[in-house]
Design a protein around this motif. Structure first.
Motif, mmCIF file in Angstrom:
data_model
loop_
_atom_site.group_PDB
_atom_site.id
_atom_site.type_symbol
_atom_site.label_atom_id
_atom_site.label_comp_id
_atom_site.label_asym_id
_atom_site.label_seq_id
_atom_site.Cartn_x
_atom_site.Cartn_y
_atom_site.Cartn_z
ATOM 1 N N CYS A 1 5.114 -1.898 -3.669
ATOM 2 C CA CYS A 1 5.628 -3.000 -4.699
ATOM 3 C C CYS A 1 5.884 -4.709 -4.128
ATOM 4 O O CYS A 1 6.068 -5.370 -4.889
ATOM 5 N N GLN A 2 7.528 -4.717 -3.097
ATOM 6 C CA GLN A 2 7.472 -5.499 -2.518
ATOM 7 C C GLN A 2 6.495 -6.502 -2.091
ATOM 8 O O GLN A 2 6.802 -8.046 -1.826
ATOM 9 N N VAL A 3 5.644 -6.488 -1.979
ATOM 10 C CA VAL A 3 4.489 -7.585 -1.831
ATOM 11 C C VAL A 3 4.265 -8.315 -3.059
ATOM 12 O O VAL A 3 4.223 -9.920 -2.575
ATOM 13 N N CYS A 4 4.918 -8.099 -4.235
ATOM 14 C CA CYS A 4 4.523 -8.835 -4.941
ATOM 15 C C CYS A 4 5.873 -9.336 -5.774
ATOM 16 O O CYS A 4 6.244 -10.675 -5.998
ATOM 17 N N LEU B 1 2.275 -10.343 5.336
ATOM 18 C CA LEU B 1 2.016 -9.140 4.360
ATOM 19 C C LEU B 1 0.849 -8.496 6.281
ATOM 20 O O LEU B 1 -0.104 -8.876 6.932
ATOM 21 N N GLU B 2 1.176 -6.710 5.748
ATOM 22 C CA GLU B 2 -0.484 -6.240 6.622
ATOM 23 C C GLU B 2 -0.778 -4.816 5.534
ATOM 24 O O GLU B 2 -0.367 -4.416 4.837
ATOM 25 N N LYS B 3 -2.530 -4.856 6.110
ATOM 26 C CA LYS B 3 -2.771 -3.729 6.193
ATOM 27 C C LYS B 3 -3.090 -2.851 6.909
ATOM 28 O O LYS B 3 -3.092 -2.923 8.153
ATOM 29 N N ASN B 4 -2.619 -1.596 6.400
ATOM 30 C CA ASN B 4 -2.993 -0.323 7.416
ATOM 31 C C ASN B 4 -4.203 0.226 6.954
ATOM 32 O O ASN B 4 -5.015 0.330 6.791
ATOM 33 N N GLU B 5 -4.101 1.552 7.961
ATOM 34 C CA GLU B 5 -6.356 1.560 8.656
ATOM 35 C C GLU B 5 -5.813 1.913 7.324
ATOM 36 O O GLU B 5 -7.470 2.601 6.920
ATOM 37 N N LYS B 6 -5.102 2.419 6.218
ATOM 38 C CA LYS B 6 -5.758 3.523 5.182
ATOM 39 C C LYS B 6 -6.236 2.184 4.160
ATOM 40 O O LYS B 6 -5.737 3.051 3.083
ATOM 41 N N GLY B 7 -5.496 1.028 4.187
ATOM 42 C CA GLY B 7 -6.001 0.217 3.495
ATOM 43 C C GLY B 7 -4.969 -0.564 2.117
ATOM 44 O O GLY B 7 -4.725 -1.021 1.303
ATOM 45 N N GLU B 8 -3.657 0.333 3.438
ATOM 46 C CA GLU B 8 -2.479 -0.067 2.183
ATOM 47 C C GLU B 8 -1.755 -1.433 2.784
ATOM 48 O O GLU B 8 -1.351 -1.201 3.630
ATOM 49 N N SER C 1 1.590 -4.024 2.749
ATOM 50 C CA SER C 1 2.564 -3.691 2.647
ATOM 51 C C SER C 1 3.670 -5.045 3.395
ATOM 52 O O SER C 1 2.443 -6.039 3.901
ATOM 53 N N VAL C 2 5.216 -4.802 3.230
ATOM 54 C CA VAL C 2 5.858 -6.233 3.858
ATOM 55 C C VAL C 2 5.860 -5.929 5.382
ATOM 56 O O VAL C 2 6.129 -5.005 5.327
ATOM 57 N N VAL C 3 5.649 -6.895 5.737
ATOM 58 C CA VAL C 3 6.193 -7.024 7.893
ATOM 59 C C VAL C 3 6.789 -7.902 8.060
ATOM 60 O O VAL C 3 6.921 -8.806 7.323
ATOM 61 N N ARG C 4 7.667 -7.692 8.934
ATOM 62 C CA ARG C 4 8.818 -8.912 9.363
ATOM 63 C C ARG C 4 9.046 -8.757 10.813
ATOM 64 O O ARG C 4 8.252 -7.769 11.558
ATOM 65 N N PRO C 5 8.542 -10.181 11.585
ATOM 66 C CA PRO C 5 8.898 -9.930 12.502
ATOM 67 C C PRO C 5 10.302 -9.390 13.242
ATOM 68 O O PRO C 5 11.211 -10.082 13.136
ATOM 69 N N LEU C 6 9.840 -8.253 13.719
ATOM 70 C CA LEU C 6 11.470 -7.341 14.378
ATOM 71 C C LEU C 6 11.473 -7.690 15.570
ATOM 72 O O LEU C 6 12.651 -6.818 16.689
ATOM 73 N N LEU C 7 9.856 -6.502 16.785
ATOM 74 C CA LEU C 7 10.126 -6.413 17.584
ATOM 75 C C LEU C 7 9.785 -7.582 18.890
ATOM 76 O O LEU C 7 9.277 -7.635 19.997
ATOM 77 N N ASP C 8 9.141 -9.268 17.777
ATOM 78 C CA ASP C 8 9.912 -9.944 18.679
ATOM 79 C C ASP C 8 10.313 -10.956 20.270
ATOM 80 O O ASP C 8 10.905 -11.551 19.949
ATOM 81 N N ARG D 1 7.104 -2.909 9.779
ATOM 82 C CA ARG D 1 7.505 -2.875 7.837
ATOM 83 C C ARG D 1 8.467 -2.519 7.655
ATOM 84 O O ARG D 1 9.567 -2.309 8.558
ATOM 85 N N TYR D 2 8.553 -3.752 6.583
ATOM 86 C CA TYR D 2 10.143 -4.200 6.256
ATOM 87 C C TYR D 2 9.915 -4.054 4.178
ATOM 88 O O TYR D 2 9.290 -4.096 3.841
ATOM 89 N N THR D 3 11.137 -3.212 3.978
ATOM 90 C CA THR D 3 10.783 -3.564 3.128
ATOM 91 C C THR D 3 12.102 -4.590 2.066
ATOM 92 O O THR D 3 13.738 -4.504 2.269
#
Length: 488
Positions: free
Chosen positions: A327-330, A411-418, A420-427, A455-457
């Motif tokens: 949902c948060q992608v949009c 945004l990021e697409k996983n191996e299932k084609g889903e 979602s929103v991502v954020r820089p977290l572990l950099d 991944r982040y909401t």
């Protein structure tokens, strides 16, 4: 002297005598009074109207402080005491919280440790190894977690900031603190957002729900500019006020979507937008706070159960993407996008170079820097407390960012084609300088994949607006470019 005057004088003297006697009795009573409330005037809630010694132990039959405080438990709700104190009346809650992620913080701990080489997971933050002289990047990351990162958990009262200090154990959520002090001894059955924000601040999930984004740390970039003189910072660092989440604007609070039943037990699934906004799901199952109302549904928000009509998903875009897009992608209006997190542990007593970075988001570090760059004050040795066992240990952890932004939604697409929103977290980039100024570890990068994106909401929900399609198109262009590069 006339008889009338004698009578008047006699009555006056008797009145004075009675006044002195009554005052003496009151004074004597105050001196000889016993019990906790003589010194600790507190107001309890109806459900906890118990003797002080029920929870705090001690001795309430004496007026002597040393005797009254014998075997006293100052923090009866602390994790080490709550089973014996809170458990007899609240066994289910105490049994459940011990394995909850809010209690163990194991998800966060293991995420960071694996980014620096850990191959096994810990079950709780209290298992993080201690290391005064880190032998490698993982040991340095462990020290970072124990002394800089984990400043808000149920074993610790939090930083020394007005809106951040809180109780320990059960009291972290269920007692009211204001301006760094306990404001009331009346327990809260339903914690408010003030309690949540005492931990979820400083560009962590929850701060965004209220539309807050922390300022840059460097004084040159902290706009709008503020005075360098001491001033009110409730969360340690000033913050920008952006658009709050639509749910917050409508009066919802954190526990409306994240109730205690989810937070205080392990394995409980979190909420989803569809739970309240998908008509097909609502026809099958109504969440706790949702009620059927005519042809639609209402949500009962807050402790007052204020009614809100639930909007149901009707836009064709929801059906078009077949559940493959979160949902948060949009619907996210903005997102935390702090990139390039540089953390230096320095045991070296050189502080002038931090003159423009004294505001560190850690009251402990900020106080040390402000003191040590002031030549009129006695220097404090570079050390910080272990936030689990509260021992002073050598070295101070300084923090800086490469960039702090909110406008880009990654945004990021996983191996299932889903998608979602991502954020820089572990950099992360970790460094260590010993007490002689010798650098042992220099900007060691995180080994987390995907450039540290996680991944982040975003809790910044709003209408999808005009540009949500552009976000998806940007992702598709990036995916195509990546495939072309791999093909070359």
């Amino acid at each position: 002297m006339s008889n009338a005057n004698r009578i008047t004088l006699t009555l006056s003297l008797m009145g004075v005598a009675l006044l002195l006697i009554s005052s003496g009795e009151a004074f004597s009573a105050s001196v000889n009074a016993k019990g906790c409330i003589v010194c600790h005037a507190v107001r309890l809630d109806r459900n906890h109207s118990l003797a002080c010694t029920t929870c705090h132990r001690g001795n309430d039959s004496t007026g002597e402080k040393s005797e009254a405080h014998a075997n006293l438990i100052a923090q009866p709700a602390h994790p080490e005491a709550m089973a014996a104190t809170c458990g007899p009346c609240h066994p289910r809650q105490v049994d459940g919280i011990g394995a909850a992620s809010h209690f163990t913080l194991k998800n966060l701990v293991n995420l960071v440790r694996r980014a620096f080489g850990a191959t096994t997971d810990l079950q709780s933050m209290v298992e993080i190894p201690e290391s005064d002289s880190p032998r490698d990047a993982l040991a340095l990351a462990d020290d970072l977690l124990r002394r800089r990162c984990l400043r808000c958990h149920l074993y610790y009262k939090g930083d020394d900031y007005p809106a951040v200090t809180h109780g320990t154990g059960c009291a972290a959520c269920h007692l009211e603190f204001q301006n760094g002090r306990l404001a009331s001894h009346a327990f809260l059955a339903a914690p408010g957002d003030r309690q949540c924000l005492s931990c979820h601040y400083g560009n962590r999930v929850g701060f965004d729900f209220h539309g807050r984004f922390e300022h840059d740390l460097n004084v040159e970039y902290r706009t709008p500019y503020t005075t360098k003189d001491e001033h009110f910072r409730p969360f340690g660092v000033e913050y920008h006020e952006l658009a709050a989440d639509i749910h917050q604007q409508r009066g919802l609070v954190c526990i409306d979507c994240h109730p205690g039943s989810q937070l205080m037990a392990a394995g409980k699934p979190g909420p989803s937008c569809a739970d309240c906004h998908d008509a097909d799901l609502l026809d099958k199952n109504l969440p706790d706070r949702v009620r059927k109302s005519g042809p639609g549904y209402i949500f009962l928000a807050g402790t007052e159960r204020k009614q809100h009509t639930l909007p149901i998903m009707t836009d064709p875009a929801h059906a078009t993407h077949g559940g493959k897009i979160s949902c948060q992608v949009c619907h996210a209006q903005w997102s935390f996008a702090d990139s390039g997190k540089h953390l230096l542990r320095s045991d070296y007593d050189e502080f002038d170079q931090w003159d423009r970075l004294t505001t560190q988001g850690s009251s402990e570090v900020t106080k040390l820097l402000e003191n040590n760059i002031d030549f009129s004050k006695n220097e404090i040795i570079p050390a910080m407390k272990d936030k689990i066992y509260f021992r002073d240990r050598p070295g101070v952890w300084y923090k800086g960012y490469g960039m702090r932004r909110w406008e880009t939604i990654f945004l990021e697409k996983n191996e299932k084609g889903e998608i979602s929103v991502v954020r820089p977290l572990l950099d992360y980039f970790l460094s260590w300088q010993d007490g002689n100024g010798l650098v042992h570890i220099d900007s060691h990068p995180s080994e987390a994949g995907n450039n540290g994106l996680h991944r982040y909401t975003p809790h910044t929900t709003g209408k999808a607006g005009l540009f949500y399609r552009q976000r998806l198109e940007n992702l598709h262009f990036a995916e195509a470019a990546k495939e072309n590069k791999q093909g070359d």
